[in-house]
Design a protein around this motif. Sequence first.
Motif, PDB file in Angstrom:
ATOM      1  N   HIS A  33      -0.953 -12.121   1.777  1.00  0.00           N
ATOM      2  CA  HIS A  33      -1.408 -10.738   1.981  1.00  0.00           C
ATOM      3  C   HIS A  33      -2.342 -10.290   0.862  1.00  0.00           C
ATOM      4  N   HIS A  34      -2.225 -10.946  -0.277  1.00  0.00           N
ATOM      5  CA  HIS A  34      -3.056 -10.549  -1.423  1.00  0.00           C
ATOM      6  C   HIS A  34      -4.547 -10.653  -1.107  1.00  0.00           C
ATOM      7  N   PHE A  35      -4.906 -11.646  -0.303  1.00  0.00           N
ATOM      8  CA  PHE A  35      -6.335 -11.871  -0.055  1.00  0.00           C
ATOM      9  C   PHE A  35      -6.837 -10.967   1.063  1.00  0.00           C
ATOM     10  N   ARG A  36      -7.966 -10.346   0.800  1.00  0.00           N
ATOM     11  CA  ARG A  36      -8.606  -9.489   1.805  1.00  0.00           C
ATOM     12  C   ARG A  36      -9.758 -10.255   2.458  1.00  0.00           C
ATOM     13  N   GLU A  68     -11.929  -8.560   4.289  1.00  0.00           N
ATOM     14  CA  GLU A  68     -12.987  -7.552   4.413  1.00  0.00           C
ATOM     15  C   GLU A  68     -13.104  -6.801   3.092  1.00  0.00           C
ATOM     16  N   PRO A  69     -14.248  -6.220   2.812  1.00  0.00           N
ATOM     17  CA  PRO A  69     -14.372  -5.415   1.583  1.00  0.00           C
ATOM     18  C   PRO A  69     -13.380  -4.255   1.617  1.00  0.00           C
ATOM     19  N   PRO A  70     -12.729  -3.965   0.496  1.00  0.00           N
ATOM     20  CA  PRO A  70     -11.790  -2.842   0.475  1.00  0.00           C
ATOM     21  C   PRO A  70     -12.533  -1.516   0.399  1.00  0.00           C
ATOM     22  N   GLY A  71     -11.767  -0.430   0.576  1.00  0.00           N
ATOM     23  CA  GLY A  71     -12.327   0.896   0.382  1.00  0.00           C
ATOM     24  C   GLY A  71     -12.672   1.132  -1.077  1.00  0.00           C
ATOM     25  N   ARG A  72     -13.283   2.281  -1.348  1.00  0.00           N
ATOM     26  CA  ARG A  72     -13.669   2.579  -2.733  1.00  0.00           C
ATOM     27  C   ARG A  72     -12.440   2.718  -3.630  1.00  0.00           C
ATOM     28  N   HIS A  73     -11.328   3.113  -3.055  1.00  0.00           N
ATOM     29  CA  HIS A  73     -10.059   3.160  -3.770  1.00  0.00           C
ATOM     30  C   HIS A  73      -9.068   2.278  -3.020  1.00  0.00           C
ATOM     31  N   VAL A  74      -8.186   1.646  -3.791  1.00  0.00           N
ATOM     32  CA  VAL A  74      -7.166   0.792  -3.182  1.00  0.00           C
ATOM     33  C   VAL A  74      -5.794   1.279  -3.637  1.00  0.00           C
ATOM     34  N   VAL A  75      -4.956   1.600  -2.665  1.00  0.00           N
ATOM     35  CA  VAL A  75      -3.581   2.029  -2.941  1.00  0.00           C
ATOM     36  C   VAL A  75      -2.648   0.937  -2.443  1.00  0.00           C
ATOM     37  N   GLN A  76      -1.864   0.377  -3.374  1.00  0.00           N
ATOM     38  CA  GLN A  76      -0.912  -0.660  -3.013  1.00  0.00           C
ATOM     39  C   GLN A  76       0.496  -0.098  -3.189  1.00  0.00           C
ATOM     40  N   ILE A  77       1.269  -0.158  -2.143  1.00  0.00           N
ATOM     41  CA  ILE A  77       2.632   0.370  -2.185  1.00  0.00           C
ATOM     42  C   ILE A  77       3.605  -0.786  -2.096  1.00  0.00           C
ATOM     43  N   CYS A  78       4.502  -0.848  -3.078  1.00  0.00           N
ATOM     44  CA  CYS A  78       5.467  -1.950  -3.125  1.00  0.00           C
ATOM     45  C   CYS A  78       6.530  -1.763  -2.052  1.00  0.00           C
ATOM     46  N   ARG A  79       6.779  -2.844  -1.315  1.00  0.00           N
ATOM     47  CA  ARG A  79       7.817  -2.828  -0.278  1.00  0.00           C
ATOM     48  C   ARG A  79       8.947  -3.785  -0.624  1.00  0.00           C
ATOM     49  N   ALA A  80       8.982  -4.283  -1.841  1.00  0.00           N
ATOM     50  CA  ALA A  80      10.032  -5.242  -2.201  1.00  0.00           C
ATOM     51  C   ALA A  80      11.357  -4.509  -2.415  1.00  0.00           C
ATOM     52  N   GLU A  81      12.386  -5.277  -2.706  1.00  0.00           N
ATOM     53  CA  GLU A  81      13.766  -4.800  -2.588  1.00  0.00           C
ATOM     54  C   GLU A  81      14.055  -3.528  -3.369  1.00  0.00           C
ATOM     55  N   ALA A  82      13.735  -3.512  -4.650  1.00  0.00           N
ATOM     56  CA  ALA A  82      14.092  -2.358  -5.482  1.00  0.00           C
ATOM     57  C   ALA A  82      13.380  -1.103  -4.989  1.00  0.00           C
ATOM     58  N   CYS A  83      12.142  -1.258  -4.602  1.00  0.00           N
ATOM     59  CA  CYS A  83      11.384  -0.099  -4.120  1.00  0.00           C
ATOM     60  C   CYS A  83      11.857   0.332  -2.733  1.00  0.00           C
ATOM     61  N   GLN A  84      12.219  -0.641  -1.911  1.00  0.00           N
ATOM     62  CA  GLN A  84      12.772  -0.286  -0.593  1.00  0.00           C
ATOM     63  C   GLN A  84      14.024   0.541  -0.748  1.00  0.00           C
ATOM     64  N   ALA A  85      14.845   0.183  -1.730  1.00  0.00           N
ATOM     65  CA  ALA A  85      16.111   0.899  -1.938  1.00  0.00           C
ATOM     66  C   ALA A  85      15.872   2.344  -2.346  1.00  0.00           C
ATOM     67  N   ALA A  90     -13.265   5.373   2.091  1.00  0.00           N
ATOM     68  CA  ALA A  90     -12.801   5.933   0.821  1.00  0.00           C
ATOM     69  C   ALA A  90     -11.593   5.203   0.260  1.00  0.00           C
ATOM     70  N   VAL A  91     -10.728   4.690   1.122  1.00  0.00           N
ATOM     71  CA  VAL A  91      -9.470   4.146   0.610  1.00  0.00           C
ATOM     72  C   VAL A  91      -8.924   3.073   1.547  1.00  0.00           C
ATOM     73  N   SER A  92      -8.322   2.063   0.924  1.00  0.00           N
ATOM     74  CA  SER A  92      -7.559   1.055   1.649  1.00  0.00           C
ATOM     75  C   SER A  92      -6.110   1.188   1.248  1.00  0.00           C
ATOM     76  N   LEU A  93      -5.217   0.963   2.183  1.00  0.00           N
ATOM     77  CA  LEU A  93      -3.785   1.064   1.923  1.00  0.00           C
ATOM     78  C   LEU A  93      -3.159  -0.305   2.162  1.00  0.00           C
ATOM     79  N   GLU A  94      -2.538  -0.847   1.111  1.00  0.00           N
ATOM     80  CA  GLU A  94      -2.035  -2.210   1.193  1.00  0.00           C
ATOM     81  C   GLU A  94      -0.563  -2.272   0.789  1.00  0.00           C
ATOM     82  N   PRO A  95       0.320  -2.626   1.700  1.00  0.00           N
ATOM     83  CA  PRO A  95       1.692  -2.929   1.302  1.00  0.00           C
ATOM     84  C   PRO A  95       1.699  -4.206   0.457  1.00  0.00           C
ATOM     85  N   VAL A  96       2.474  -4.217  -0.616  1.00  0.00           N
ATOM     86  CA  VAL A  96       2.560  -5.410  -1.467  1.00  0.00           C
ATOM     87  C   VAL A  96       4.030  -5.655  -1.803  1.00  0.00           C
TER      88      VAL A  96
END
Length: 162
Positions: free
Chosen positions: A71-74, A76-93, A119-125
């Motif tokens: 998932h790390h690799f894009r 397509e070109p990303p938006g001018r801003h990139v927001v990555q939201i963690c979905r791993a265990e501790a953050c899910q909790a 303007a922005v790309s949203l990426e779960p990480v």
Amino acid sequence: MTETVTELSDDVRALVDGIVGRLAAEPGALLPILHAVQDTLGYVPKAAVPQIAQALNLSRAEVHGVVTYYHHFRGEPPGRHVVQICRAEACQALGAEALLAQAQTVLGCTAHGTRADGAVSLEPVYCLGLCALSPAVMVDDKLHGRMTAQRLEAIAATWSTA
Ligand code: FES
């Protein structure tokens, strides 16, 4: 896959050539090359896949498979801003799934997507290394702990609309 190397601009092709030339002889060179291309361009152009595959004596399908597997690799070109939201265990909790859903509304784009105005790309990480301050979010290479939809909205409000 129908893309050809000729779809790359001369500059991008030369850049990829330089990266491949620097790293191709290393063991397991594919991932370092893909990381270097993305670090430099912000994404791995689909049209660069044949060039990379040829240099490493791999099939296009093998390289394409690695690009799409991580998932790390894009692609397509990303938006001018990139927001990555963690979905791993501790953050899910601590509410990462709800935050991701709210972020889609706040930012106006879907997960794995880029807003129509670019303007922005949203990426779960998966784990940003800030587990003690979950839910964790990376905005343009800056880590934020204990993120809320309200804080994210406030950050987005600071972005230029240009
Ligand atoms: S689990 Fe989210 S930062 Fe580690």
